[in-house]
Design a protein around this motif. Structure first.
Motif, short mmCIF file in Angstrom:
data_model
loop_
_atom_site.label_atom_id
_atom_site.label_comp_id
_atom_site.label_asym_id
_atom_site.label_seq_id
_atom_site.Cartn_x
_atom_site.Cartn_y
_atom_site.Cartn_z
N ASN A 199 0.99 -1.36 0.01
CA ASN A 199 -0.02 0.17 -0.22
C ASN A 199 0.91 1.39 -0.03
O ASN A 199 0.53 2.25 -0.80
N THR A 200 1.89 1.34 0.71
CA THR A 200 3.04 2.41 0.95
C THR A 200 3.51 2.66 -0.79
O THR A 200 3.64 3.85 -1.10
N PHE A 201 3.87 1.51 -1.28
CA PHE A 201 4.23 1.57 -2.60
C PHE A 201 3.26 1.93 -3.59
O PHE A 201 3.75 2.88 -4.51
N ILE A 202 2.13 1.62 -3.56
CA ILE A 202 0.97 2.28 -4.42
C ILE A 202 0.90 3.66 -4.32
O ILE A 202 0.68 4.36 -5.27
N ASP A 203 0.86 3.97 -2.89
CA ASP A 203 0.87 5.62 -2.52
C ASP A 203 1.95 6.36 -3.21
O ASP A 203 1.82 7.41 -3.75
N ASN A 204 3.12 5.90 -2.90
CA ASN A 204 4.40 6.49 -3.52
C ASN A 204 4.54 6.58 -5.21
O ASN A 204 4.92 7.58 -5.51
N LYS A 205 4.30 5.40 -5.69
CA LYS A 205 4.39 5.66 -7.21
C LYS A 205 2.89 6.01 -7.81
O LYS A 205 2.90 5.97 -8.99
N LYS A 206 1.95 6.34 -7.11
CA LYS A 206 0.34 6.68 -7.52
C LYS A 206 0.08 5.83 -8.76
O LYS A 206 -0.22 5.99 -9.78
N ILE A 207 0.03 4.29 -8.14
CA ILE A 207 -0.46 3.52 -9.10
C ILE A 207 -1.94 3.62 -9.30
O ILE A 207 -2.56 3.77 -8.20
N ASP A 208 -2.33 3.30 -10.54
CA ASP A 208 -4.05 3.36 -10.93
C ASP A 208 -4.39 2.04 -10.73
O ASP A 208 -5.70 1.74 -10.59
N ILE A 209 -3.76 0.95 -11.04
CA ILE A 209 -4.39 -0.57 -11.36
C ILE A 209 -3.26 -1.33 -10.67
O ILE A 209 -2.08 -1.20 -10.95
N VAL A 210 -3.79 -2.39 -9.96
CA VAL A 210 -3.08 -3.52 -9.39
C VAL A 210 -3.56 -4.70 -10.16
O VAL A 210 -4.74 -5.18 -10.13
N ILE A 211 -2.66 -5.68 -10.54
CA ILE A 211 -2.82 -6.91 -11.26
C ILE A 211 -2.54 -7.97 -10.19
O ILE A 211 -1.01 -8.02 -9.78
N PHE A 212 -3.06 -9.20 -9.71
CA PHE A 212 -2.72 -9.97 -8.94
C PHE A 212 -2.46 -11.33 -9.56
O PHE A 212 -3.49 -11.81 -10.01
N ASP A 213 -1.16 -11.75 -9.33
CA ASP A 213 -0.87 -13.19 -9.93
C ASP A 213 -1.37 -14.18 -8.98
O ASP A 213 -0.45 -14.29 -7.99
N VAL A 214 -2.52 -15.06 -8.83
CA VAL A 214 -2.99 -15.62 -7.89
C VAL A 214 -2.97 -17.26 -7.66
O VAL A 214 -2.81 -17.61 -6.54
N ASP A 215 -2.51 -17.85 -8.92
CA ASP A 215 -2.72 -19.24 -8.84
C ASP A 215 -1.33 -19.94 -7.86
O ASP A 215 -0.35 -19.43 -7.96
N TYR A 216 -1.77 -20.86 -6.89
CA TYR A 216 -0.73 -21.54 -6.15
C TYR A 216 -0.23 -20.58 -5.10
O TYR A 216 1.03 -20.80 -4.77
N GLN A 217 -0.68 -19.63 -5.02
CA GLN A 217 -0.33 -18.57 -3.92
C GLN A 217 -1.29 -18.07 -2.57
O GLN A 217 -2.33 -17.41 -2.87
N LYS A 218 -1.16 -18.95 -1.58
CA LYS A 218 -2.31 -18.79 -0.63
C LYS A 218 -2.23 -17.47 -0.16
O LYS A 218 -3.13 -16.78 0.62
N PHE A 219 -1.01 -16.65 -0.14
CA PHE A 219 -0.91 -15.35 0.43
C PHE A 219 -1.64 -14.24 -0.32
O PHE A 219 -2.48 -13.50 0.40
N ILE A 220 -1.91 -14.62 -1.54
CA ILE A 220 -2.90 -13.53 -2.31
C ILE A 220 -4.33 -14.01 -2.42
O ILE A 220 -4.44 -14.79 -3.23
N ASN A 221 -5.09 -14.05 -1.33
CA ASN A 221 -6.26 -14.50 -1.32
C ASN A 221 -7.27 -13.25 -1.19
O ASN A 221 -6.96 -12.04 -1.31
N LEU A 222 -8.73 -13.43 -0.90
CA LEU A 222 -9.57 -12.51 -0.98
C LEU A 222 -9.30 -11.41 0.41
O LEU A 222 -9.33 -10.14 0.07
N PHE A 223 -8.92 -11.75 1.30
CA PHE A 223 -8.74 -11.01 2.47
C PHE A 223 -7.48 -9.98 2.13
O PHE A 223 -7.48 -8.74 2.21
N PHE A 224 -6.58 -10.44 1.62
CA PHE A 224 -5.23 -9.89 1.28
C PHE A 224 -5.68 -8.72 -0.06
O PHE A 224 -5.39 -7.61 0.11
#
Length: 263
Positions: free
Chosen positions: A50-75
């Motif tokens: 989130n800090t990176f998003i703010d600093n870089k003024k990101i407009d869109i985030v793409i999540f690579d989700v397969d076989y990654q328990k870390f990147i779930n709905l809560f995340f």
């Protein structure tokens, strides 16, 4: 015109990430992060992103989700309130879980044309995006076709039977990328495809069982849409492929030659 800024959140630095990065660079100012290199706990990782998003003024985030328990709905829900896109290459195995994760996103990009319809069933906007579809990289170099038949990829027991059958019939077949042997670079692969008369494609999954679904011990394989078909076509080489149901969504009946048996 200023390009929008996009952040790609990858699981790890795999070689195929370059094709995703280059694809989006055509339209966006691209940043990317490898989750496995952050080395922080779950909540601190979210805060760092989130800090990176703010600093870089990101407009869109793409999540690579397969076989990654870390990147779930809560995340995903705890990432800044910007446009969120889920990217899946292996939805054929991960769809039940991915369909839950997708509810935190505005859009799904899938490498499987059938899964696009599955997301449509639950009211989720989804589009087919093949990984290998960069015509600036895979292109017809118009060089001599000195290889009769080419296969590139893993050779499991099922594929080995087909390859041996072809060899025993006197057909010259070249195999590269045989698991850890005979690997070639992506650049060398383009040359080999362009030098070949035919690329052969196998559609069955490479696992001995379908490992990531409860009924995987019953179903020994599933049919997948494979990028070899696209790679061969962009390089100006014919492709003969094992059957997969996805093909009828994309090709006319006489446009792509299919087989179901070795004969």
């Amino acid at each position: 015109m200023t390009k929008k800024k996009i952040l790609l959140l990858f699981k790890a630095p795999w070689h195929w990430n370059r094709f995703i990065i280059n694809k989006f660079k055509k339209f966006y100012d691209v940043e990317y992060i490898y989750i496995d290199q952050i080395k922080k706990n779950y909540l601190d990782t979210i805060r760092e992103i989130n800090t990176f998003i703010d600093n870089k003024k990101i407009d869109i985030v793409i999540f690579d989700v397969d076989y990654q328990k870390f990147i779930n709905l809560f995340f995903i829900k705890n990432i800044r309130n910007i446009k969120k896109i889920m990217f899946t290459q292996d939805d054929y195995e991960r769809h039940d879980l991915n369909s839950i994760t997708s509810t935190g996103c505005d859009l799904v990009l899938s490498c499987c044309p059938i899964s696009v319809f599955k997301y449509g069933e639950i009211g989720c906007s989804a589009y087919f995006m093949p990984l290998e579809s960069d015509g600036n990289f895979y292109k017809n170099k118009k060089i001599n076709k000195e290889i009769d038949v080419l296969f590139f990829g893993k050779v499991n027991d099922d594929r080995k039977k087909y390859i041996e059958f072809i060899k025993n019939k006197g057909v010259n077949i070249k195999v590269v990328g045989n698991n850890t042997e005979n690997r070639v670079s992506d650049e060398m692969l383009v040359d080999l495809i362009c030098k070949s008369k035919i690329v052969i494609n196998f559609s069955k999954s490479t696992w001995d069982t379908v490992k990531t679904i409860p009924e995987g011990d019953i179903f020994k394989f599933n049919y997948q849409f494979k990028g070899r078909i696209i790679q061969a076509g962009l390089c100006g080489t014919a492709c003969v492929t094992e059957y997969a149901p996805h093909h009828r969504l994309m090709f006319a009946s006489q446009e792509l030659l299919e087989f179901k048996t070795k004969q």
